[in-house]
Motif scaffolding. Structure first.
Motif, PDB file in Angstrom:
ATOM      1  N   THR A 150      91.513  -3.693  37.410  1.00 52.70           N
ATOM      2  CA  THR A 150      92.622  -2.488  37.340  1.00 52.70           C
ATOM      3  C   THR A 150      93.349  -2.688  38.464  1.00 52.70           C
ATOM      4  O   THR A 150      93.092  -3.755  39.445  1.00 52.70           O
ATOM      5  N   PRO A 151      94.508  -1.975  38.695  1.00 52.85           N
ATOM      6  CA  PRO A 151      95.422  -2.344  39.641  1.00 52.85           C
ATOM      7  C   PRO A 151      94.680  -2.491  41.072  1.00 52.85           C
ATOM      8  O   PRO A 151      94.939  -2.989  42.084  1.00 52.85           O
ATOM      9  N   ARG A 152      93.659  -1.316  41.331  1.00 57.81           N
ATOM     10  CA  ARG A 152      93.179  -1.042  42.552  1.00 57.81           C
ATOM     11  C   ARG A 152      92.065  -2.194  42.798  1.00 57.81           C
ATOM     12  O   ARG A 152      91.890  -2.639  43.769  1.00 57.81           O
ATOM     13  N   GLU A 153      91.349  -2.772  41.822  1.00 58.31           N
ATOM     14  CA  GLU A 153      90.441  -3.864  42.087  1.00 58.31           C
ATOM     15  C   GLU A 153      91.366  -5.266  42.191  1.00 58.31           C
ATOM     16  O   GLU A 153      91.088  -6.128  43.093  1.00 58.31           O
ATOM     17  N   ARG A 154      92.543  -5.194  41.951  1.00 57.13           N
ATOM     18  CA  ARG A 154      93.448  -6.350  42.287  1.00 57.13           C
ATOM     19  C   ARG A 154      93.732  -6.227  43.872  1.00 57.13           C
ATOM     20  O   ARG A 154      94.111  -7.228  44.390  1.00 57.13           O
ATOM     21  N   ARG A 205      92.187 -22.637  44.367  1.00 54.36           N
ATOM     22  CA  ARG A 205      92.267 -24.282  43.565  1.00 54.36           C
ATOM     23  C   ARG A 205      93.373 -24.252  42.771  1.00 54.36           C
ATOM     24  O   ARG A 205      93.942 -25.232  42.325  1.00 54.36           O
ATOM     25  N   TYR A 206      93.096 -23.445  41.720  1.00 52.30           N
ATOM     26  CA  TYR A 206      93.986 -23.368  40.541  1.00 52.30           C
ATOM     27  C   TYR A 206      95.529 -22.584  40.452  1.00 52.30           C
ATOM     28  O   TYR A 206      96.074 -22.321  39.519  1.00 52.30           O
ATOM     29  N   GLN A 207      95.739 -22.150  41.697  1.00 52.61           N
ATOM     30  CA  GLN A 207      96.809 -21.116  41.992  1.00 52.61           C
ATOM     31  C   GLN A 207      97.142 -20.111  40.940  1.00 52.61           C
ATOM     32  O   GLN A 207      98.120 -20.211  40.513  1.00 52.61           O
ATOM     33  N   VAL A 208      96.084 -19.362  40.931  1.00 48.02           N
ATOM     34  CA  VAL A 208      96.349 -18.250  39.991  1.00 48.02           C
ATOM     35  C   VAL A 208      96.861 -17.059  40.434  1.00 48.02           C
ATOM     36  O   VAL A 208      96.615 -16.658  41.437  1.00 48.02           O
ATOM     37  N   GLU A 209      97.814 -16.536  39.828  1.00 53.39           N
ATOM     38  CA  GLU A 209      98.561 -15.337  40.565  1.00 53.39           C
ATOM     39  C   GLU A 209      97.503 -14.122  40.209  1.00 53.39           C
ATOM     40  O   GLU A 209      96.995 -13.922  39.173  1.00 53.39           O
ATOM     41  N   VAL A 210      97.441 -13.174  41.247  1.00 61.25           N
ATOM     42  CA  VAL A 210      96.517 -11.920  41.310  1.00 61.25           C
ATOM     43  C   VAL A 210      97.323 -10.963  41.439  1.00 61.25           C
ATOM     44  O   VAL A 210      97.038  -9.789  40.887  1.00 61.25           O
TER      45      VAL A 210
END
Length: 211
Positions: A150-154, A205-210
């Motif tokens: 959810t947006p809050r969890e992010r 490490r994998y440069q993942v967008e959050v």
């Protein structure tokens, strides 16, 4: 998470050049080193049969009709950034070599090249392709998991990545520490992470967008 332990299929080697004689020569050379390759006489021909969901190593000519090797590299950086590319050119210069390497190419060989030089580059490219594909697949899997949040969890996860403790996150977001811990637990469950620490490590490490 154990997805990155999934087996990676063998990397497929493609030789992409509009010169039929050169392609035949390279195919013979690679076959002598027990390397099977697929010949494509244009970038379009390659794209028709390329599977972006598998590792690949390309021996790619820089100058070709319709779509050049550098234009193909630009396209692959969007649809399959895991591909290992070895550029070959009879018209190479330092600027071209530097630009293709900065764009992610593994190597840049000038024609005529030493046969063993090409074999070594392709053997390394096959290994690199598998490693790049594993990282690419892991990043995509992780991104899919993060999309479940959810947006809050992010918001909570972003602050966890910044290294903030639950007390500081609670103050920052105007919630109780208990609520922050509930969010952390849900984040861990939804992403199938072994721990929040390993999740943060993989995101970085994998440069993942959050966000």
């Amino acid at each position: 998470m154990n997805q990155d332990k999934d087996p990676v299929p063998p990397a497929r080697v493609y030789v992409i050049d509009d010169d039929p004689e050169l392609c035949e020569s390279v195919e013979w050379l690679l076959d002598s080193a027990a390397i099977t390759c697929t010949i494509c006489h244009s970038a379009d021909e390659f794209l028709e049969q390329f599977d972006p969901d598998s590792p690949a190593c390309l021996v790619l000519d820089v100058r070709m009709p319709r779509m050049s090797g550098t234009r193909l590299q630009e396209r692959l950086n969007v649809i399959a950034p895991h591909v290992a590319i070895i550029f070959v050119s009879a018209h190479g210069d330092i600027n071209m070599s530097v630009s293709t390497m900065k764009a992610g190419a593994q190597d840049f060989l000038e024609k005529p090249y030493e046969p063993q030089q090409l074999i070594d580059a392709v053997q390394l490219g096959v290994d690199n392709a598998a490693q790049r594909f594993r990282a690419y697949r892991r990043a995509r899997q992780l991104s899919d998991k993060i999309n479940l949040l959810t947006p809050r969890e992010r918001e909570v996860l972003v602050l966890v990545i910044e290294g903030l403790p639950s007390q500081t996150i609670a103050r920052r977001l105007g919630m109780s520490v208990k609520t922050v811990d509930v969010h952390r637990t849900r984040i861990k469950m939804k992403t199938d992470a072994d721990s929040i620490g390993t999740l943060v490590r993989d995101i970085l490490r994998y440069q993942v967008e959050v966000r």
